[in-house]
Design an enzyme around this catalytic site. Sequence first.
Site, PDB file in Angstrom:
ATOM      1  N   HIS A 121       0.835  -1.196   0.000  1.00 16.63           N
ATOM      2  CA  HIS A 121       0.000   0.000   0.000  1.00 16.63           C
ATOM      3  C   HIS A 121       0.874   1.252   0.000  1.00 16.63           C
ATOM      4  CE1 HIS A 121      -3.513  -2.377   2.040  1.00 16.63           C
ATOM      5  NE2 HIS A 121      -3.354  -2.689   0.762  1.00 16.63           N
TER       6      HIS A 121
HETATM    7  C1  LIG Z   1      -1.356  -6.285  -5.289  1.00 18.53           C
HETATM    8  C2  LIG Z   1      -2.107  -5.167  -4.676  1.00 18.53           C
HETATM    9  C3  LIG Z   1      -3.306  -5.432  -4.005  1.00 18.53           C
HETATM   10  C4  LIG Z   1      -3.991  -4.396  -3.378  1.00 18.53           C
HETATM   11  N1  LIG Z   1      -5.164  -4.652  -2.730  1.00 18.53           N
HETATM   12  C5  LIG Z   1      -5.840  -3.639  -2.124  1.00 18.53           C
HETATM   13  C6  LIG Z   1      -7.094  -3.861  -1.507  1.00 18.53           C
HETATM   14  O1  LIG Z   1      -7.635  -4.961  -1.527  1.00 18.53           O
HETATM   15  N2  LIG Z   1      -7.697  -2.818  -0.890  1.00 18.53           N
HETATM   16  C7  LIG Z   1      -7.132  -1.576  -0.843  1.00 18.53           C
HETATM   17  O2  LIG Z   1      -7.700  -0.667  -0.227  1.00 18.53           O
HETATM   18  N3  LIG Z   1      -5.962  -1.325  -1.477  1.00 18.53           N
HETATM   19  C8  LIG Z   1      -5.321  -2.314  -2.134  1.00 18.53           C
HETATM   20  N4  LIG Z   1      -4.170  -2.052  -2.825  1.00 18.53           N
HETATM   21  C9  LIG Z   1      -3.693  -0.666  -2.904  1.00 18.53           C
HETATM   22  C10 LIG Z   1      -4.508   0.224  -3.840  1.00 18.53           C
HETATM   23  O3  LIG Z   1      -5.044  -0.463  -4.927  1.00 18.53           O
HETATM   24  C11 LIG Z   1      -3.642   1.368  -4.334  1.00 18.53           C
HETATM   25  O4  LIG Z   1      -2.995   1.935  -3.236  1.00 18.53           O
HETATM   26  C12 LIG Z   1      -4.445   2.440  -5.050  1.00 18.53           C
HETATM   27  O5  LIG Z   1      -4.961   1.929  -6.243  1.00 18.53           O
HETATM   28  C13 LIG Z   1      -3.567   3.644  -5.321  1.00 18.53           C
HETATM   29  O6  LIG Z   1      -4.278   4.584  -6.088  1.00 18.53           O
HETATM   30  P1  LIG Z   1      -3.495   5.676  -6.913  1.00 18.53           P
HETATM   31  O7  LIG Z   1      -4.484   6.481  -7.644  1.00 18.53           O
HETATM   32  O8  LIG Z   1      -2.546   6.357  -6.009  1.00 18.53           O
HETATM   33  O9  LIG Z   1      -2.564   4.869  -7.929  1.00 18.53           O
HETATM   34  P2  LIG Z   1      -2.918   3.730  -8.975  1.00 18.53           P
HETATM   35  O10 LIG Z   1      -4.234   3.123  -8.711  1.00 18.53           O
HETATM   36  O11 LIG Z   1      -1.720   2.852  -9.022  1.00 18.53           O
HETATM   37  O12 LIG Z   1      -3.025   4.499 -10.360  1.00 18.53           O
HETATM   38  C14 LIG Z   1      -1.918   5.137 -10.956  1.00 18.53           C
HETATM   39  C15 LIG Z   1      -2.109   5.109 -12.457  1.00 18.53           C
HETATM   40  O13 LIG Z   1      -1.218   6.057 -13.036  1.00 18.53           O
HETATM   41  C16 LIG Z   1      -0.648   5.503 -14.204  1.00 18.53           C
HETATM   42  N5  LIG Z   1       0.636   6.201 -14.414  1.00 18.53           N
HETATM   43  C17 LIG Z   1       1.699   6.209 -13.587  1.00 18.53           C
HETATM   44  N6  LIG Z   1       2.677   6.978 -14.102  1.00 18.53           N
HETATM   45  C18 LIG Z   1       2.220   7.434 -15.279  1.00 18.53           C
HETATM   46  C19 LIG Z   1       2.785   8.266 -16.279  1.00 18.53           C
HETATM   47  N7  LIG Z   1       4.023   8.785 -16.167  1.00 18.53           N
HETATM   48  N8  LIG Z   1       2.044   8.547 -17.384  1.00 18.53           N
HETATM   49  C20 LIG Z   1       0.784   8.058 -17.515  1.00 18.53           C
HETATM   50  N9  LIG Z   1       0.211   7.245 -16.595  1.00 18.53           N
HETATM   51  C21 LIG Z   1       0.924   6.953 -15.486  1.00 18.53           C
HETATM   52  C22 LIG Z   1      -0.492   4.040 -13.884  1.00 18.53           C
HETATM   53  O14 LIG Z   1      -0.415   3.280 -15.067  1.00 18.53           O
HETATM   54  C23 LIG Z   1      -1.786   3.765 -13.093  1.00 18.53           C
HETATM   55  O15 LIG Z   1      -2.818   3.403 -13.953  1.00 18.53           O
HETATM   56  C24 LIG Z   1      -3.473  -3.070  -3.448  1.00 18.53           C
HETATM   57  C25 LIG Z   1      -2.294  -2.812  -4.141  1.00 18.53           C
HETATM   58  C26 LIG Z   1      -1.606  -3.844  -4.738  1.00 18.53           C
HETATM   59  C27 LIG Z   1      -0.329  -3.516  -5.457  1.00 18.53           C
END
Ligand SMILES: Cc1cc2nc3c(=O)[nH]c(=O)nc-3n(C[C@H](O)[C@H](O)[C@H](O)COP(=O)(O)OP(=O)(O)OC[C@H]3O[C@@H](n4cnc5c(N)ncnc54)[C@H](O)[C@@H]3O)c2cc1C
Length: 620
Positions: A552
């Site tokens: 996370h």
């Molecule tokens: C294996 C796993 C299981 C998990 N299970 C859970 C769960 O059950 N419950 C829970 O609450 N949390 C869970 N999490 C954590 C949760 O899913 C993430 O913390 C959350 O999705 C983060 O959201 P975010 O918007 O910060 O990033 P993300 O959801 O990772 O989205 C970031 C996006 O930005 C894109 N991106 C990045 N850099 C660039 C760039 N330079 N140009 C264009 N696009 C880019 C990526 O491709 C991605 O699509 C889990 C995480 C993992 C890894």
Amino acid sequence: MSDAEGGWDYVIVGSGAGGGTLAARLAESGMRVFVLEAGGDHLQTADPRLPDDYSVPGFHAFACENPAMRWDFTVRHYSDDTQQKRDFKADPHTGGVLYPRAATLGGCTAHNAMIFMLAHDSDWNHIRALTGDGSWSARSMRRHARKLEACHHRPLWRILRHLGLDPTGHGWDGWLQTERPPKELEAEALGDEALLNMIAVTSVEFARRLKHPLARIAQWIHSAADPNARPWRAKDFEGLCYTPVSTCSRQRIGSRERLLDVAAKHGDRLHIELNALATRVLFDAEGAACGVEYLKGSRLYKAHCNASPAPGERREVHARREVILCGGAFNTPQLLMLSGIGPAAQLRRQGIAVRVDLPGVGRNLQDRYEVAVTYRMREPWKLLEGARFERGDPVWQRWHEHRDGLYSSNGAALAFVRRSSPNLPDPDIFCMALPTQFDGYYPGFSANLRKYNDRLTWALLKAHTHNSAGTVTLQSADPRDPPRIEFHYFEEGDDTQGHDLAAVVDTIQFIRELNRPLLECGLFAEECAPGPQARTAPALAEYVRNNAWGHHASCSCPIGLRANGGVVDSSFAVHGTRRLRIVDASVFPRIPGFFVVSAVYMIAEKAAETLLQEAKRAPP
Ligand SMILES: Cc1cc2nc3c(=O)[nH]c(=O)nc-3n(C[C@H](O)[C@H](O)[C@H](O)COP(=O)(O)OP(=O)(O)OC[C@H]3O[C@@H](n4cnc5c(N)ncnc54)[C@H](O)[C@@H]3O)c2cc1C
């Protein structure tokens, strides 16, 4: 639609929990939004495994390893080589440990375990205290949770709320459906006597071992084991619970579905540019963010398991109002630094011109600590009979035809929330029982699902960790190179009192006690991990140091004062810049709750509200 045809109000980088939620809400509210997503839309690829890996809750481990959408980061838990290599998950040559992320439409909501558990009130109140901004109070933040959730796991209250009765605090009409995994995993329908015994013994033991068992049981009945219920007393949940998940008819949903739904209704206002790797933020002559430069092409980022050698085509997109970075805890700090915003010395070392010297970028990286306590059962699980974890097997048929059975669940058969010490203000431990062997992330970890039919893993998760010493730094100025990620676990970090390690060790002991009757009665044949050799607290601490993992990652561009290492203010604006914000897991000053995605969805709804209010006051 090109820039020339009216222009975009907002350019958003990333379509995950933060970016997807924000983009959809802004477009739905009349704004013109351009989303850049480095990955593709996995469901539109030729790989026949993809739809199932994505959609079937029981297949989420395969989603993590699906080559079409995976970015494999390599991280260090320790900078000390000797300590790092004690971890069986570490690459023997480099010491690096796999950290899975999803680069695809929906980001990590496309491969996560779908668990939707709300953060603690103290997480939000802490941000309010830090910033003096009352809109971050827990009370105020609940509004955003209600706005996004469509709760389908409290059917009685779903009806009674129409009569004005609703003590649960749930949202009922939002875009994100939440469900309870099938009760069969907890009850007799599957006829798994071993599971039933385990649940019965665990429940009794659990109640017995907690202080005030009657009070606990009363609370359990009252909240019906729903950890997200915020009943009359605003008290955070503790006790045995089920794990609510974001599924719709037992099929994964996340920001992908939200974006596609809004795009279908308002296609003229929402453009999703897939296979587009943002490489830097563009600034106008006055120094305000005005767009993003990106490379068009698939698999351009070198964390992709099958990265393309093609250079990609350089393009730009411009925003009339703002640029918002939602690339997640690893990529957002990287993109800021590539744009000249970050610790000056580090940028200069990479030959990047410094636009804003912002030392907090890429610091304060946090995560949970997780470890496994694993048992071998005397007999294979009955509930795994026929489960080959592939399309067409009898269990899959059951999911496909009736949305029922083992694959309708993410695998958590039973869970509980507790405090590792009675003096703590909030519960800090979440544990779930999985009918398989799960010991963290390493190449091929998902194969364990098919390999073992006689294992039980208690996956233990320590929340509210004290370590904030993790860092994300640039390895090079090439936007296709992943950054260097170092967590500095335990003694290497800034938890000088060793609270985190002690809490994990205490919980292993608790789990052992809880499960002792099951070993004694012969339901479990043996404890595989930590194993009988790790009896004492120091031996358990060694097991934890060598085996812990996290997934996370958060807090690498935190809200806070610039002088205190903050990167954004309480309205998500990047210090020292104009028209540039961050809305993703990187902005939390402290890692919230047990599971982070609900908090990311919530802040994205909050950010949308902030942006729309500001837009009303100031036309572009
Ligand atoms: C294996 C796993 C299981 C998990 N299970 C859970 C769960 O059950 N419950 C829970 O609450 N949390 C869970 N999490 C954590 C949760 O899913 C993430 O913390 C959350 O999705 C983060 O959201 P975010 O918007 O910060 O990033 P993300 O959801 O990772 O989205 C970031 C996006 O930005 C894109 N991106 C990045 N850099 C660039 C760039 N330079 N140009 C264009 N696009 C880019 C990526 O491709 C991605 O699509 C889990 C995480 C993992 C890894």
